[in-house]
Design a protein around this motif. Structure first.
Motif, short mmCIF file in Angstrom:
data_model
loop_
_atom_site.label_atom_id
_atom_site.label_comp_id
_atom_site.label_asym_id
_atom_site.label_seq_id
_atom_site.Cartn_x
_atom_site.Cartn_y
_atom_site.Cartn_z
N HIS A 134 -50.81 -4.58 -8.82
CA HIS A 134 -50.21 -4.92 -7.47
C HIS A 134 -49.49 -3.72 -6.65
CE1 HIS A 134 -51.19 -9.28 -7.72
NE2 HIS A 134 -50.58 -9.19 -9.08
N TYR A 135 -48.81 -2.88 -7.50
CA TYR A 135 -48.52 -1.77 -7.05
C TYR A 135 -49.39 -0.83 -6.06
CZ TYR A 135 -43.82 -2.13 -8.86
OH TYR A 135 -42.27 -2.21 -9.40
N ALA A 136 -50.68 -0.81 -6.88
CA ALA A 136 -51.73 0.20 -6.37
C ALA A 136 -52.25 -0.70 -5.07
CB ALA A 136 -52.72 0.20 -7.42
N ALA A 137 -52.49 -1.65 -5.14
CA ALA A 137 -52.75 -2.70 -3.82
C ALA A 137 -52.02 -2.58 -2.70
CB ALA A 137 -53.23 -4.03 -4.28
N ALA A 138 -50.57 -2.68 -3.18
CA ALA A 138 -49.57 -2.47 -2.13
C ALA A 138 -49.24 -1.11 -1.53
CB ALA A 138 -48.11 -3.01 -2.43
N ASN A 139 -49.50 -0.24 -2.26
CA ASN A 139 -49.68 1.12 -1.61
C ASN A 139 -50.93 1.49 -0.71
OD1 ASN A 139 -47.42 1.43 -2.78
ND2 ASN A 139 -48.10 2.42 -4.80
N ALA A 140 -51.98 0.94 -1.26
CA ALA A 140 -53.21 0.96 -0.41
C ALA A 140 -53.22 0.39 1.02
CB ALA A 140 -54.19 0.47 -1.14
N VAL A 141 -52.23 -0.76 0.96
CA VAL A 141 -52.01 -1.59 2.46
C VAL A 141 -51.07 -0.36 3.12
CG1 VAL A 141 -50.72 -3.17 3.44
CG2 VAL A 141 -52.20 -3.72 1.56
N MET A 142 -50.10 0.06 2.67
CA MET A 142 -49.14 1.09 3.31
C MET A 142 -49.75 2.47 3.52
SD MET A 142 -45.42 0.20 1.51
CE MET A 142 -46.01 0.33 -0.16
N GLY B 34 -41.88 -5.31 11.49
CA GLY B 34 -42.73 -5.35 12.73
C GLY B 34 -44.04 -5.38 12.11
N MET B 35 -44.49 -5.91 11.19
CA MET B 35 -46.01 -6.02 10.67
C MET B 35 -46.56 -7.19 11.06
SD MET B 35 -45.72 -4.09 6.84
CE MET B 35 -47.50 -4.10 6.63
N SER B 36 -47.80 -7.30 11.07
CA SER B 36 -48.46 -8.66 11.58
C SER B 36 -49.82 -8.71 10.76
CB SER B 36 -48.38 -8.97 12.79
OG SER B 36 -49.30 -7.72 13.47
N GLY B 37 -50.51 -9.85 10.87
CA GLY B 37 -51.74 -9.88 10.34
C GLY B 37 -52.08 -9.68 8.98
N ALA B 38 -53.12 -9.39 8.57
CA ALA B 38 -53.85 -9.16 7.23
C ALA B 38 -52.98 -8.24 6.33
CB ALA B 38 -55.19 -8.94 7.15
N PRO B 39 -52.54 -6.86 7.04
CA PRO B 39 -51.97 -6.05 6.03
C PRO B 39 -50.44 -6.62 5.62
CG PRO B 39 -52.73 -5.04 8.18
CD PRO B 39 -53.00 -6.47 8.20
N ALA B 40 -49.82 -7.43 6.70
CA ALA B 40 -48.46 -7.79 6.51
C ALA B 40 -48.57 -8.77 5.01
CB ALA B 40 -47.72 -8.39 7.61
N ILE B 41 -49.53 -9.79 5.43
CA ILE B 41 -49.58 -10.94 4.24
C ILE B 41 -50.02 -10.15 2.90
CG2 ILE B 41 -50.90 -12.93 3.54
CD1 ILE B 41 -48.91 -13.21 5.78
N ASP B 42 -51.02 -9.18 3.15
CA ASP B 42 -51.40 -8.43 1.73
C ASP B 42 -50.14 -7.56 1.00
OD1 ASP B 42 -53.85 -9.42 1.93
OD2 ASP B 42 -54.79 -7.75 2.96
N LEU B 43 -49.57 -7.09 1.89
CA LEU B 43 -48.46 -6.37 1.31
C LEU B 43 -47.39 -7.15 0.73
CD1 LEU B 43 -46.97 -3.64 0.96
CD2 LEU B 43 -45.82 -3.94 3.29
N ALA B 44 -47.14 -8.32 1.54
CA ALA B 44 -46.19 -9.17 0.88
C ALA B 44 -46.68 -9.90 -0.32
CB ALA B 44 -45.75 -10.44 1.77
N TYR B 45 -47.75 -10.22 -0.45
CA TYR B 45 -48.52 -10.58 -1.65
C TYR B 45 -48.40 -9.70 -2.78
CZ TYR B 45 -52.17 -12.59 -4.81
OH TYR B 45 -52.94 -13.32 -5.63
N HIS B 46 -48.97 -8.65 -2.56
CA HIS B 46 -48.95 -7.54 -3.79
C HIS B 46 -47.49 -6.96 -4.07
CE1 HIS B 46 -53.31 -7.79 -4.32
NE2 HIS B 46 -53.49 -7.63 -3.09
N LEU B 47 -46.75 -6.58 -3.24
CA LEU B 47 -45.45 -6.19 -3.41
C LEU B 47 -44.39 -7.15 -4.06
CD1 LEU B 47 -44.08 -3.25 -3.68
CD2 LEU B 47 -43.24 -3.77 -1.43
N GLY B 48 -44.40 -8.31 -3.58
CA GLY B 48 -43.55 -9.35 -4.20
C GLY B 48 -43.88 -9.39 -5.65
N ARG B 49 -45.22 -9.63 -5.86
CA ARG B 49 -45.40 -9.87 -7.40
C ARG B 49 -45.30 -8.61 -8.27
NH1 ARG B 49 -47.99 -13.49 -4.38
NH2 ARG B 49 -49.11 -15.34 -5.33
N ALA B 50 -45.48 -7.42 -7.68
CA ALA B 50 -45.31 -6.23 -8.48
C ALA B 50 -43.80 -5.83 -8.76
CB ALA B 50 -45.57 -4.94 -7.62
#
Length: 257
Positions: free
Chosen positions: A194-202, A119-135
């Motif tokens: 990448h974990y830190a960036a993903a956690n910051a998004v969340m 249920g996410m959208s916009g920049a937070p969704a893309i950023d989370l997928a980018y960073h958490l996927g790589r982590a």
């Protein structure tokens, strides 16, 4: 995924079943390269047919998820392209840019499908997928060094190997090299970024079901920290959290949601 509501849970199970299906094709070392190419091409054609309104074939597996959550065809293609990288050539010590592309296709693309279901959208969704996927993918690479070496694969970045004085890309030899621990720790540091960036998004509390990605982040980050504590010197054993460890992480994430 069981923590999600029914519709979201079933959609996630479908996406992961798709990922497992194409991953199995890429990893079928008993099949010829042409056979594996054909298997991935059939999935690509079926995905295209699904989006064009034609017979979905195998892609019927994800038809409800696509319709219910507006999943993007390009993200399915990216996953297939990632699997094709393992088919077209045996990946051994890729340069950093190639490794990042591989992580984007096999992990962050799955994240881009997942965040829509969350249920996410916009920049937070893309950023989370980018960073958490790589982590998550970098953690998998560090956990599976020996298993990958046994089948001739080596996903550690060439630049980092060279920086630690490891020449060549023979997977078994690299896996046994005394400098491997330093290489792995550098890759682990990148994963932590990448974990830190993903956690910051969340932590910014975007809209959506965040418990599932928060739990994935916590489980994999804990696995990575355990690997760092034991190190990558020989002899190694595969790091596992066990049921008790997993339940403890679930409880901690639940209490802080």
């Amino acid at each position: 995924m069981r923590v999600l509501p029914k519709a979201e849970r079933e959609a996630m199970f479908a996406v992961y079943a798709f990922c497992r299906a194409v991953d199995d094709i890429a990893d079928d070392l008993e099949g010829t390269r042409d056979e594996r190419r054909a298997g991935l091409a059939k999935w690509r054609a079926d995905i295209d047919s699904l989006y064009a309104g034609g017979p979905p074939g195998q892609a019927k597996l994800v038809a409800s998820a696509v319709q219910g959550f507006g999943l993007a065809r390009e993200d399915f293609h990216d996953v297939i392209d990632g699997m094709a990288m393992d088919v077209e050539s045996v990946i051994r010590a890729p340069d950093a840019a190639t490794l990042d592309l591989y992580c984007d296709r096999v992990a962050s693309a799955v994240g881009r499908l997942s965040v829509r279901i969350f249920g996410m959208s916009g920049a937070p969704a893309i950023d989370l997928a980018y960073h958490l996927g790589r982590a998550l993918q970098l953690t998998n690479i560090l956990r599976d060094i020996d298993e990958d070496a046994e089948i001739g694969r080596l996903y550690l970045p060439r630049e980092t190997l060279v920086a630690h004085g490891i020449a060549g890309d023979a997977p078994v030899a690299v896996a046994a090299h005394p400098a491997l621990d330093g290489v792995a720790r550098d890759v682990a540091a990148l994963a932590h970024e990448h974990y830190a960036a993903a956690n910051a998004v969340m932590a910014s509390r975007p809209a959506g079901y965040l418990f599932a990605p928060r739990l994935m982040s916590a489980v994999y980050a804990t696995t990575l920290k355990r690997m760092e504590r034991t190190g990558w010197h020989l002899p190694r054993s595969r790091t596992k959290l066990g049921k008790r460890g997993l339940l403890w992480i679930v409880l901690k994430v639940w209490l802080t949601k």
